[in-house]
Write a protein that holds these residues in place. Structure first.
Motif, PDB file in Angstrom:
ATOM      1  N   GLY B  62       0.789  -1.234   0.000  1.00 54.46           N
ATOM      2  CA  GLY B  62       0.000   0.000   0.000  1.00 54.46           C
ATOM      3  C   GLY B  62       0.819   1.281   0.000  1.00 54.46           C
ATOM      4  N   ILE B  63       2.139   1.201  -0.106  1.00 53.28           N
ATOM      5  CA  ILE B  63       2.957   2.414  -0.005  1.00 53.28           C
ATOM      6  C   ILE B  63       3.091   3.064  -1.383  1.00 53.28           C
ATOM      7  CG2 ILE B  63       5.144   3.375   0.778  1.00 53.28           C
ATOM      8  CD1 ILE B  63       5.586   0.767   2.338  1.00 53.28           C
ATOM      9  N   ALA B  64       2.573   4.297  -1.501  1.00 57.10           N
ATOM     10  CA  ALA B  64       2.638   4.993  -2.786  1.00 57.10           C
ATOM     11  C   ALA B  64       4.069   5.422  -3.081  1.00 57.10           C
ATOM     12  CB  ALA B  64       1.717   6.217  -2.752  1.00 57.10           C
ATOM     13  N   GLU B  65       4.393   5.508  -4.372  1.00 54.58           N
ATOM     14  CA  GLU B  65       5.735   5.914  -4.776  1.00 54.58           C
ATOM     15  C   GLU B  65       6.025   7.316  -4.244  1.00 54.58           C
ATOM     16  OE1 GLU B  65       6.688   4.794  -8.847  1.00 54.58           O
ATOM     17  OE2 GLU B  65       7.981   6.583  -8.949  1.00 54.58           O
ATOM     18  N   GLY B  66       7.192   7.485  -3.673  1.00 53.62           N
ATOM     19  CA  GLY B  66       7.565   8.796  -3.136  1.00 53.62           C
ATOM     20  C   GLY B  66       7.218   8.973  -1.680  1.00 53.62           C
ATOM     21  N   SER B  67       6.472   8.029  -1.104  1.00 50.03           N
ATOM     22  CA  SER B  67       6.151   8.157   0.327  1.00 50.03           C
ATOM     23  C   SER B  67       6.675   6.926   1.066  1.00 50.03           C
ATOM     24  CB  SER B  67       4.640   8.314   0.535  1.00 50.03           C
ATOM     25  OG  SER B  67       4.004   7.082   0.244  1.00 50.03           O
ATOM     26  N   LYS B  76      12.109  -0.243  17.965  1.00 47.73           N
ATOM     27  CA  LYS B  76      12.762   0.826  17.216  1.00 47.73           C
ATOM     28  C   LYS B  76      11.950   1.129  15.966  1.00 47.73           C
ATOM     29  CE  LYS B  76      16.880  -1.437  17.068  1.00 47.73           C
ATOM     30  NZ  LYS B  76      18.353  -1.651  17.070  1.00 47.73           N
ATOM     31  N   PRO B  77      11.980   2.407  15.488  1.00 52.17           N
ATOM     32  CA  PRO B  77      11.301   2.720  14.220  1.00 52.17           C
ATOM     33  C   PRO B  77      12.132   2.209  13.044  1.00 52.17           C
ATOM     34  CG  PRO B  77      12.393   4.675  15.081  1.00 52.17           C
ATOM     35  CD  PRO B  77      12.608   3.582  16.106  1.00 52.17           C
ATOM     36  N   VAL B  78      11.439   1.616  12.073  1.00 53.04           N
ATOM     37  CA  VAL B  78      12.114   1.220  10.833  1.00 53.04           C
ATOM     38  C   VAL B  78      11.439   1.969   9.680  1.00 53.04           C
ATOM     39  CG1 VAL B  78      12.544  -0.668   9.218  1.00 53.04           C
ATOM     40  CG2 VAL B  78      12.829  -1.038  11.682  1.00 53.04           C
ATOM     41  N   PHE B  79      12.262   2.723   8.926  1.00 51.37           N
ATOM     42  CA  PHE B  79      11.756   3.494   7.787  1.00 51.37           C
ATOM     43  C   PHE B  79      11.658   2.584   6.572  1.00 51.37           C
ATOM     44  CE2 PHE B  79      14.108   7.500   9.504  1.00 51.37           C
ATOM     45  CZ  PHE B  79      13.117   7.693  10.447  1.00 51.37           C
ATOM     46  N   VAL B  80      10.486   2.600   5.913  1.00 50.81           N
ATOM     47  CA  VAL B  80      10.320   1.881   4.649  1.00 50.81           C
ATOM     48  C   VAL B  80       9.879   2.907   3.625  1.00 50.81           C
ATOM     49  CG1 VAL B  80       9.185  -0.019   3.461  1.00 50.81           C
ATOM     50  CG2 VAL B  80       9.543  -0.123   5.947  1.00 50.81           C
ATOM     51  N   ARG B  81      10.764   3.255   2.692  1.00 43.44           N
ATOM     52  CA  ARG B  81      10.422   4.286   1.710  1.00 43.44           C
ATOM     53  C   ARG B  81      10.335   3.673   0.309  1.00 43.44           C
ATOM     54  NH1 ARG B  81      13.641   9.922   1.180  1.00 43.44           N
ATOM     55  NH2 ARG B  81      12.561  10.386   3.146  1.00 43.44           N
ATOM     56  N   ALA B  85      11.875   6.941  -9.155  1.00 42.54           N
ATOM     57  CA  ALA B  85      12.972   6.619 -10.077  1.00 42.54           C
ATOM     58  C   ALA B  85      14.091   7.652  -9.952  1.00 42.54           C
ATOM     59  CB  ALA B  85      12.448   6.566 -11.513  1.00 42.54           C
ATOM     60  N   ALA B  86      13.708   8.909  -9.746  1.00 37.14           N
ATOM     61  CA  ALA B  86      14.712   9.974  -9.640  1.00 37.14           C
ATOM     62  C   ALA B  86      15.564   9.779  -8.393  1.00 37.14           C
ATOM     63  CB  ALA B  86      14.023  11.333  -9.591  1.00 37.14           C
ATOM     64  N   GLU B  87      14.917   9.396  -7.301  1.00 36.25           N
ATOM     65  CA  GLU B  87      15.650   9.184  -6.043  1.00 36.25           C
ATOM     66  C   GLU B  87      16.636   8.025  -6.189  1.00 36.25           C
ATOM     67  OE1 GLU B  87      12.515  10.762  -2.610  1.00 36.25           O
ATOM     68  OE2 GLU B  87      12.313   8.725  -3.402  1.00 36.25           O
ATOM     69  N   ILE B  88      16.195   6.960  -6.843  1.00 41.98           N
ATOM     70  CA  ILE B  88      17.077   5.805  -7.036  1.00 41.98           C
ATOM     71  C   ILE B  88      18.273   6.196  -7.889  1.00 41.98           C
ATOM     72  CG2 ILE B  88      17.237   3.478  -8.012  1.00 41.98           C
ATOM     73  CD1 ILE B  88      14.208   3.202  -7.429  1.00 41.98           C
ATOM     74  N   GLU B  89      17.978   6.991  -8.925  1.00 42.94           N
ATOM     75  CA  GLU B  89      19.048   7.417  -9.825  1.00 42.94           C
ATOM     76  C   GLU B  89      20.076   8.275  -9.078  1.00 42.94           C
ATOM     77  OE1 GLU B  89      19.594  10.059 -13.807  1.00 42.94           O
ATOM     78  OE2 GLU B  89      17.559   9.315 -13.393  1.00 42.94           O
ATOM     79  N   CYS B 126      18.511  10.014  17.937  1.00 45.51           N
ATOM     80  CA  CYS B 126      17.230  10.646  17.637  1.00 45.51           C
ATOM     81  C   CYS B 126      16.638  10.034  16.361  1.00 45.51           C
ATOM     82  CB  CYS B 126      17.404  12.155  17.433  1.00 45.51           C
ATOM     83  SG  CYS B 126      17.923  13.006  18.915  1.00 45.51           S
ATOM     84  N   ILE B 127      15.353  10.328  16.122  1.00 45.02           N
ATOM     85  CA  ILE B 127      14.704   9.842  14.899  1.00 45.02           C
ATOM     86  C   ILE B 127      14.767  10.958  13.854  1.00 45.02           C
ATOM     87  CG2 ILE B 127      12.575   8.984  13.890  1.00 45.02           C
ATOM     88  CD1 ILE B 127      11.786   8.001  16.652  1.00 45.02           C
ATOM     89  N   PRO B 128      15.464  10.736  12.727  1.00 45.30           N
ATOM     90  CA  PRO B 128      15.562  11.784  11.711  1.00 45.30           C
ATOM     91  C   PRO B 128      14.196  12.085  11.091  1.00 45.30           C
ATOM     92  CG  PRO B 128      17.258  10.117  11.395  1.00 45.30           C
ATOM     93  CD  PRO B 128      16.282   9.570  12.405  1.00 45.30           C
ATOM     94  N   LEU B 129      14.023  13.325  10.620  1.00 49.97           N
ATOM     95  CA  LEU B 129      12.793  13.731   9.944  1.00 49.97           C
ATOM     96  C   LEU B 129      12.886  13.370   8.466  1.00 49.97           C
ATOM     97  CD1 LEU B 129      12.434  17.289  11.535  1.00 49.97           C
ATOM     98  CD2 LEU B 129      11.183  15.198  12.161  1.00 49.97           C
ATOM     99  N   GLY B 130      11.710  13.290   7.810  1.00 50.69           N
ATOM    100  CA  GLY B 130      11.718  13.028   6.369  1.00 50.69           C
ATOM    101  C   GLY B 130      10.716  11.978   5.935  1.00 50.69           C
ATOM    102  N   MET B 131      10.000  11.381   6.893  1.00 50.46           N
ATOM    103  CA  MET B 131       9.029  10.361   6.509  1.00 50.46           C
ATOM    104  C   MET B 131       7.692  10.976   6.108  1.00 50.46           C
ATOM    105  SD  MET B 131      10.605   7.663   6.406  1.00 50.46           S
ATOM    106  CE  MET B 131       9.395   6.366   6.204  1.00 50.46           C
ATOM    107  N   LYS B 132       7.390  12.183   6.604  1.00 49.58           N
ATOM    108  CA  LYS B 132       6.137  12.838   6.219  1.00 49.58           C
ATOM    109  C   LYS B 132       6.449  13.896   5.164  1.00 49.58           C
ATOM    110  CE  LYS B 132       3.908  12.309  10.709  1.00 49.58           C
ATOM    111  NZ  LYS B 132       3.847  12.977  12.019  1.00 49.58           N
ATOM    112  N   ALA B 133       5.438  14.167   4.319  1.00 49.51           N
ATOM    113  CA  ALA B 133       5.635  15.122   3.235  1.00 49.51           C
ATOM    114  C   ALA B 133       5.988  16.504   3.769  1.00 49.51           C
ATOM    115  CB  ALA B 133       4.368  15.189   2.380  1.00 49.51           C
ATOM    116  N   THR B 134       5.488  16.810   4.982  1.00 50.50           N
ATOM    117  CA  THR B 134       5.699  18.154   5.518  1.00 50.50           C
ATOM    118  C   THR B 134       7.052  18.313   6.190  1.00 50.50           C
ATOM    119  OG1 THR B 134       4.606  17.385   7.504  1.00 50.50           O
ATOM    120  CG2 THR B 134       3.261  18.615   5.933  1.00 50.50           C
TER     121      THR B 134
END
Lengths: 409, 183
Positions: B62-67, B76-81, B85-89, B126-134
């Protein structure tokens, strides 16, 4: 300069600023002269200290895994038994350690009773001991509540209800103790807080106990003043002797911890507390049983509670009830007989306390309660007046050096 | 008296029965004490019920591309992003950049689409930011730790700031195309 002397210099530098080694050496080391004739009954003071330390250490590790909440306490104890690494060992050491601590302390108290260790000039030393004993009973009681089993809950209910016997304010005091209108979560929380606190209060009173011991020095089996020539340094002589006793004691204690860990507990405490069902027969832990028997022997709520507390508080005035100038029972043939009768009576009261309060146990607990107070209030003052002691030796060395003059004992 | 004479003879050689007893007693006491200390210390290690929580399964369907989503593994929190295609590149291009903790993107992501990382800054936890669009993603489009200012790139590699190492890649397997088990 060799490495060793450098270390020694550093130690001396530190001692000049904080003489902790000097203090320990004088308290429990080579600068504490102890009578040379102490027998193995004198081992139980250091054993009691050992048990106090063991209980605090195991207790701290148990507290790391215990949850003081009515909905989680029972399960957190089961988690200690099943999931925590070596949790079963730590808990069984703590639970059986409480029993062994009381065994040690009871022997220590009866040694003091037999050899007259409460007599002048050791009255305050004796008081500190009685205070430690009272604190131990309070601590053990609150500790027994923490697993939140059926016996925990109903033991807590019955013991706190003792205070409701106080005329007028009794109910208000019980509500205050509970923090509510029944034994519940606030009660469990404060019991945990106090159960963690009181052992450290005991440590403080133990310091006073040892301090008071050092003013006159240790009593001894002959009960006479020990001349300086009849004393030997506590370290290394009594360290070596106490170590033998400690070894034997640990063999016995760990035999119970490993093979009979629940022998002194009650199976009902493995059933979770149920505030709506009182078990058919509730009994306190074995070390309270004689006092429980005294409580139930008297068919009046207030008088029963007074008798129970009085049976311990009377120990405070023991030095003025037994005013006989000779300390050791060795030289008091009549006192010696009644000492053993008193001990047997205490054991009988303990048995009565474990039975239902009716029929023979009830009759025996009444006889026993009568004898308990008769011993202190009538017998001891009377014997102080009339008993002729056997001749005392002139010194600790004399019976050994000139056996012809050795007393019959 | 024979014993005394014997002891004296031994003492002359610098060894006595008493020395032997003293040293063996101390040795036995020390070993016994150490054997008692270990169970106490070991009781502070994770208990059986804690160890039993050591795997976590989840679905990436259910994870949309880019989120991305954050799942919990061992507390512990595990980030799944789900990377674009641009990010991979960008991540692959930066394999050759000046990295503090050099690692290629291919090593860090079993499937390039899904980047799975322990969401804990390698500086001080600490938990880095970047998982939410905001939330800010830092100067390299990955994650930004607000505690002490560490910037991570789209492969979770440390690029700037005090952190010493890349965001940790937990052990994981794709049980199917969309189901992942961590631990």
């Amino acid at each position: 300069m060799t490495e060793k002397s450098r270390l020694l210099k550093a130690w001396e530098w530190h001692e000049q600023r904080l003489p902790i080694g000097h203090w320990l050496d004088h308290s429990l080391g080579s600068k504490y002269p102890a009578p040379k004739n102490l027998n193995y009954w004198w081992n139980f003071g250091s054993l009691a200290l050992f048990m106090l330390v063991l209980m605090i250490i195991t207790g701290v590790f148990l507290a790391m895994n215990y949850t003081a909440h009515t909905s989680m306490a029972f399960d957190s104890v089961e988690r200690i038994m099943r999931d925590v690494n070596n949790g079963w060992l730590i808990r069984y050491m703590h639970a059986n350690g409480a029993s062994f601590f009381f065994i040690v302390v009871y022997i220590h108290i009866f040694r003091g009773l037999y050899y007259g260790s409460y007599k002048p000039p050791r009255e305050v030393l004796w008081w500190m001991g009685v205070i430690i004993y009272l604190l131990m009973m309070a601590t053990a009681f609150m500790g027994y509540v923490l697993p939140w089993g059926q016996m925990s809950f109903w033991g807590a209910t019955v013991i706190t209800n003792l205070f409701s016997a106080i005329p007028g304010v009794g109910d208000a005091i019980v509500t205050l103790l509970w923090g509510g209108f029944s034994v519940d979560n606030p009660t469990l929380n404060r019991f945990f807080a106090l159960h963690y606190l009181l052992p450290f209060v005991i440590v403080g009173v133990v310091v006073l106990h040892v301090w008071a011991l050092h003013i006159p020095g240790s009593n001894n089996p002959l009960g006479i003043e020990a001349a300086p020539a009849d004393k030997i340094p506590f370290f290394p002589y009594y360290y070596a002797k106490d170590a033998v006793g400690l070894g034997v004691f640990l063999v016995v204690m760990f035999a119970v911890v490993f093979w009979l860990p629940n022998a002194m507990g009650h199976p009902l405490n493995y059933e979770k507390a149920n505030p709506l069902v009182t078990p058919p027969h509730i009994v306190p832990e074995w070390y309270y049983l004689p006092f429980y028997a005294i409580l139930r022997a008297i068919p009046d709520k207030l008088l029963g509670v007074i008798a129970m507390f009085g049976s311990i508080l009377i120990l405070f005035v023991l030095p003025w009830l037994d005013r006989h100038p000779v300390r050791s029972a060795t030289f008091r043939p009549i006192f010696k007989i009644f000492f053993w009768v008193f001990l047997a009576n205490g054991i009988m009261l303990g048995w009565c306390g474990s039975q239902l309060a009716e029929g023979l146990p009830l009759i025996l607990s009444r006889v026993g309660t009568f004898w308990y107070f008769f011993h202190f209030i009538v017998l001891l003052p009377l014997l102080s007046w009339v008993e002729t002691p056997k001749p005392l030796p002139a010194s600790i060395s004399q019976p050994v050096l000139s056996p012809a003059m050795k007393p019959a004992e | 008296m024979a014993n005394t004479a014997h002891a004296h003879a031994a003492a002359a050689q610098g060894e006595t029965r008493r020395d032997f007893l003293l040293h063996s007693t101390i040795a036995v006491g020390a070993v016994g004490g150490a054997m008692m200390v270990w169970p106490l210390i070991h009781s502070m290690n994770p208990a059986a019920d804690t160890l039993s929580l050591s795997t976590t399964e989840f679905s990436v369907a259910g994870i949309a591309e880019g989120s991305g989503i954050t799942v919990v593994w061992r507390g512990k929190p595990v980030f799944v992003r789900h990377r674009t295609a641009a990010e991979i590149e960008t991540a692959k291009k930066d394999d050759t950049a000046d990295l503090r903790d050099p690692q290629t993107d291919a090593v860090r992501a079993q499937k390039p689409d899904f980047l799975i990382l322990v969401g804990i800054c390698t500086h001080l936890g600490c938990i880095p930011l970047g998982m939410k669009a905001t939330e800010p993603r830092g100067d390299f489009g990955g994650w930004f730790c607000p505690c002490h200012g560490s910037h991570y790139d789209t492969s979770g590699r440390i690029r700037r700031g005090p952190a010493p190492a890349n965001l940790e890649v937990p052990p994981y397997t794709f049980l199917s195309d969309t189901t992942v088990r961590i631990g």
